[in-house]
Design an enzyme around this catalytic site. Structure first.
Site, PDB file in Angstrom:
ATOM      1  N   HIS A   1       0.823  -1.206   0.000  1.00 29.89           N
ATOM      2  CA  HIS A   1       0.000   0.000   0.000  1.00 29.89           C
ATOM      3  C   HIS A   1       0.858   1.257   0.000  1.00 29.89           C
ATOM      4  O   HIS A   1       0.564   2.226  -0.691  1.00 29.89           O
ATOM      5  CB  HIS A   1      -0.934  -0.010   1.210  1.00 29.89           C
ATOM      6  CG  HIS A   1      -2.032  -1.024   1.089  1.00 29.89           C
ATOM      7  ND1 HIS A   1      -3.309  -0.694   0.723  1.00 29.89           N
ATOM      8  CD2 HIS A   1      -2.030  -2.366   1.236  1.00 29.89           C
ATOM      9  CE1 HIS A   1      -4.061  -1.779   0.678  1.00 29.89           C
ATOM     10  NE2 HIS A   1      -3.298  -2.817   0.983  1.00 29.89           N
TER      11      HIS A   1
ATOM     12  N   ASP B   1      -5.924   5.841   1.742  1.00 32.46           N
ATOM     13  CA  ASP B   1      -6.014   4.467   1.273  1.00 32.46           C
ATOM     14  C   ASP B   1      -7.438   3.921   1.403  1.00 32.46           C
ATOM     15  O   ASP B   1      -8.208   4.354   2.261  1.00 32.46           O
ATOM     16  CB  ASP B   1      -5.062   3.613   2.114  1.00 32.46           C
ATOM     17  CG  ASP B   1      -4.876   2.217   1.567  1.00 32.46           C
ATOM     18  OD1 ASP B   1      -3.891   2.019   0.830  1.00 32.46           O
ATOM     19  OD2 ASP B   1      -5.709   1.329   1.856  1.00 32.46           O
TER      20      ASP B   1
ATOM     21  N   ALA C   1      10.269 -14.389  -2.635  1.00 33.52           N
ATOM     22  CA  ALA C   1      10.647 -14.205  -4.037  1.00 33.52           C
ATOM     23  C   ALA C   1      10.621 -12.735  -4.440  1.00 33.52           C
ATOM     24  O   ALA C   1       9.691 -12.009  -4.086  1.00 33.52           O
ATOM     25  CB  ALA C   1       9.677 -14.971  -4.932  1.00 33.52           C
TER      26      ALA C   1
ATOM     27  N   GLN D   1       9.369 -10.875  -6.716  1.00 36.00           N
ATOM     28  CA  GLN D   1       8.371 -11.227  -7.731  1.00 36.00           C
ATOM     29  C   GLN D   1       8.499 -10.453  -9.046  1.00 36.00           C
ATOM     30  O   GLN D   1       8.405 -11.030 -10.121  1.00 36.00           O
ATOM     31  CB  GLN D   1       6.974 -11.041  -7.149  1.00 36.00           C
ATOM     32  CG  GLN D   1       5.879 -11.365  -8.150  1.00 36.00           C
ATOM     33  CD  GLN D   1       4.530 -11.507  -7.486  1.00 36.00           C
ATOM     34  OE1 GLN D   1       4.355 -12.370  -6.640  1.00 36.00           O
ATOM     35  NE2 GLN D   1       3.580 -10.683  -7.880  1.00 36.00           N
TER      36      GLN D   1
ATOM     37  N   TRP E   1      -4.201  -8.027  -6.392  1.00 36.02           N
ATOM     38  CA  TRP E   1      -4.370  -7.133  -7.540  1.00 36.02           C
ATOM     39  C   TRP E   1      -3.032  -6.679  -8.117  1.00 36.02           C
ATOM     40  O   TRP E   1      -2.852  -6.618  -9.337  1.00 36.02           O
ATOM     41  CB  TRP E   1      -5.233  -5.921  -7.141  1.00 36.02           C
ATOM     42  CG  TRP E   1      -5.586  -5.064  -8.303  1.00 36.02           C
ATOM     43  CD1 TRP E   1      -5.097  -3.829  -8.583  1.00 36.02           C
ATOM     44  CD2 TRP E   1      -6.485  -5.398  -9.375  1.00 36.02           C
ATOM     45  NE1 TRP E   1      -5.643  -3.362  -9.762  1.00 36.02           N
ATOM     46  CE2 TRP E   1      -6.496  -4.301 -10.259  1.00 36.02           C
ATOM     47  CE3 TRP E   1      -7.286  -6.502  -9.672  1.00 36.02           C
ATOM     48  CZ2 TRP E   1      -7.277  -4.280 -11.422  1.00 36.02           C
ATOM     49  CZ3 TRP E   1      -8.059  -6.487 -10.826  1.00 36.02           C
ATOM     50  CH2 TRP E   1      -8.045  -5.386 -11.682  1.00 36.02           C
TER      51      TRP E   1
ATOM     52  N   GLU F   1      -9.716 -10.218  -1.051  1.00 35.03           N
ATOM     53  CA  GLU F   1     -10.653 -10.118  -2.177  1.00 35.03           C
ATOM     54  C   GLU F   1     -10.180 -10.992  -3.346  1.00 35.03           C
ATOM     55  O   GLU F   1     -10.614 -10.861  -4.469  1.00 35.03           O
ATOM     56  CB  GLU F   1     -10.817  -8.651  -2.577  1.00 35.03           C
ATOM     57  CG  GLU F   1      -9.919  -8.088  -3.665  1.00 35.03           C
ATOM     58  CD  GLU F   1      -8.453  -7.918  -3.308  1.00 35.03           C
ATOM     59  OE1 GLU F   1      -7.952  -8.569  -2.363  1.00 35.03           O
ATOM     60  OE2 GLU F   1      -7.794  -7.145  -4.020  1.00 35.03           O
TER      61      GLU F   1
END
Ligand SMILES: *[C@@H]1O[C@H](CO)[C@@H](O)[C@H](O)[C@H]1NC(C)=O
Ligand SMILES: *[C@@H]1O[C@H](CO)[C@@H](O)[C@H](O)[C@H]1NC(C)=O
Length: 471
Positions: A16, A121, A343, A345, A363, A384
């Site tokens: 975030h 946020d 990792a 990513q 997301w 989510e």
């Protein structure tokens, strides 16, 4: 000369904070009359990784860095149970900090630029109360997709109108008609976040506040979610993404992983990674190992040890992964597979050897995989993620293959070897329609950010919206 300033309040988690800072930098790059102060809430999830990220931002010598500041808020004595009550308890700290920065510019002691708004946020919508006290508008920075934003607003509306209870749909065949989705939404993929009874009332309270925002800034782009974006009318939505974190993760392990990937042929590796909070029981780990071995594909697997209650809040790395893997697994897969802990990513997805990504469907992971043209196989765990898996991917946009859409990390369900293997084979297939689609949308994601692109233009409109608040 700086005329206006914004206050950012990101949720206190790495992802975030990074996304919020990236948005702030985009605004500052495009608008030289603006400055931004990012307030860091002192929560237990602020770890050394976050600190070093913020330090690196402070030390940066980019052209916007003089107009980007960070303030660490003080810690409260009491550790509060729910995240939303934590946010509520931070209002006084936020108010105090904002009073300070608006009274005088503590760097140059000239008059400080006029406060023109708060950017808060998704999880900090309660901060609207503080913005109201200062008489300035709030912008919500929504860190998931537009379709999920529409879904939250929809759930809140039908709760208020008819006391909708999401847990009733959890295991049913019932479907919801959600405005932000083309397809009916099956109850069985109800996102886990909506099913935690203790949280639901706070989630609703938080979501109601979205409607009071002047606008919502969403980390998505028009070509990806045009249907969902057009379904959202009030408050206005600015899709300014994809906003990606291209390099806050610097660690020594990275070199070794990259060297291993360098030795693999192009587009042959399946990457398995389930986010910073994702992990599995030992029984599930064995099924994944079995599937990888049977599929015969090259793999890079980020295998994490589940958080131990009371000890660690997040998963950690195994000292020796053999303790949970089937006997002899590492020997039999030497050369074609590599088991790692944490990792890097983005660096992995960017590597040409990587072809497929077994993902929890956070997301940010979805946006990153699109950017680097790596097809996803869905395996959501919580939050989510089930919704994202459904949306993107399997049904709504046809960009991913399904391992599972309705898996929940707290269900005790074990996905078996065959099912995982089938998903991996499908993911790694040549000439797949999904891959072609991912490539197409990837090009669009890059174009969206370029001058004249949709997100570029939306950012321009957002800046105008912000600067119109100047009195
Ligand atoms: C935040 O909390 C931690 C842990 O209590 C503390 O060590 C640190 O000094 C706090 N930071 C600030 C700015 O108060
Ligand atoms: C599922 O994951 C969430 C997020 O990390 C965690 O809080 C929860 O404890 C997990 N549940 C189980 C049963 O592992």
């Amino acid at each position: 000369m700086e005329k206006a300033q914004l206050v950012f309040v990101p949720a206190p988690g790495m992802g975030h904070i990074v996304s919020a800072v990236e948005v702030a930098k985009l605004l500052l790059t495009r608008c030289h009359q603006l400055s931004v102060t990012v307030l860091i809430l002192n929560h237990s999830s602020i770890n050394s990784k976050v600190h070093s990220y913020i330090e690196s931002q402070r030390a940066s010598s980019s052209i916007v860095s003089t107009r980007l500041r960070f303030i660490d808020l003080p810690k409260d004595e009491t550790e509060l149970f729910s995240f939303f009550s934590f946010v509520n308890s931070q209002k006084s700290h936020v108010k105090e900090a904002v009073l300070k920065i608006t009274q005088s510019d503590f760097v140059s002691s000239v008059d400080s630029p006029q406060l023109v708004g708060f950017v808060v946020d998704t999880f900090c919508a309660l901060m609207i109360d503080v913005a109201n006290e200062f008489g300035v508008p709030t912008y919500i920075f929504f860190t998931s997709g537009a379709a999920f934003l529409g879904f939250m607003l929809y759930v809140q509306k039908i709760y208020d109108e008819e006391k909708f209870d999401p847990t009733e749909l959890k295991d049913s065949d019932a479907e919801l008609q959600v405005l932000s989705l083309i397809n009916p939404f099956p109850g069985r993929v109800m996102p886990s976040a909506m099913l935690i009874k203790d949280w639901f009332p706070s989630i609703l309270d938080n979501t109601r506040r979205f409607r009071e925002a002047k606008a919502l800034i969403v980390n998505t782009f028009l070509d990806l979610e045009s249907y969902a974006i057009e379904s959202l009318k009030m408050p206005p939505v600015y899709p300014v993404g994809p906003i990606l974190d291209m390099g806050s993760d610097e660690r020594n392990t990275r070199k070794e992983i990259m060297r291993w990937l360098d030795d693999q042929p192009p587009s042959t590796v399946v990457f398995l990674c389930f986010g910073s909070k994702g992990s599995f029981s030992q029984n599930q780990v064995k099924e994944i190992a079995c599937a990888l071995e049977h599929s015969g594909h090259r793999f890079l697997w980020s295998l994490r040890r589940p958080a131990r209650p009371g000890l660690l809040a997040s998963p950690s790395d195994y000292e020796d992964p053999q303790e949970v893997l089937p006997e002899g697994f590492l020997d039999r897969t030497t050369g074609i597979g590599k088991v790692i802990g944490w990792a890097p990513q983005v660096a992995v997805l960017a590597h040409p050897a990587v072809r497929g990504f077994v993902s929890h469907c956070g997301w940010n992971s979805i946006l990153e995989s699109i950017w680097f043209v790596v097809t996803i196989a869905t395996w959501p765990l919580f939050a989510e993620q089930q919704f994202n898996a459904f949306e993107m991917v399997v049904v709504e946009l046809g960009l991913a293959v399904e391992i599972k859409m309705d898996y929940r990390n707290d269900s005790g369900v074990i996905v078996n070897c065959d099912e995982i293997e089938r998903g991996i084979r499908c993911l790694m297939k040549h000439d797949s329609e999904k891959r072609r689609k991912v490539k197409e949308i990837s090009e669009k994601s890059r174009r969206a950010l370029m001058e004249g692109g949709s997100s570029y233009s939306c950012l321009g409109s957002l800046i105008k919206d912000v600067m119109d608040n100047l009195s």
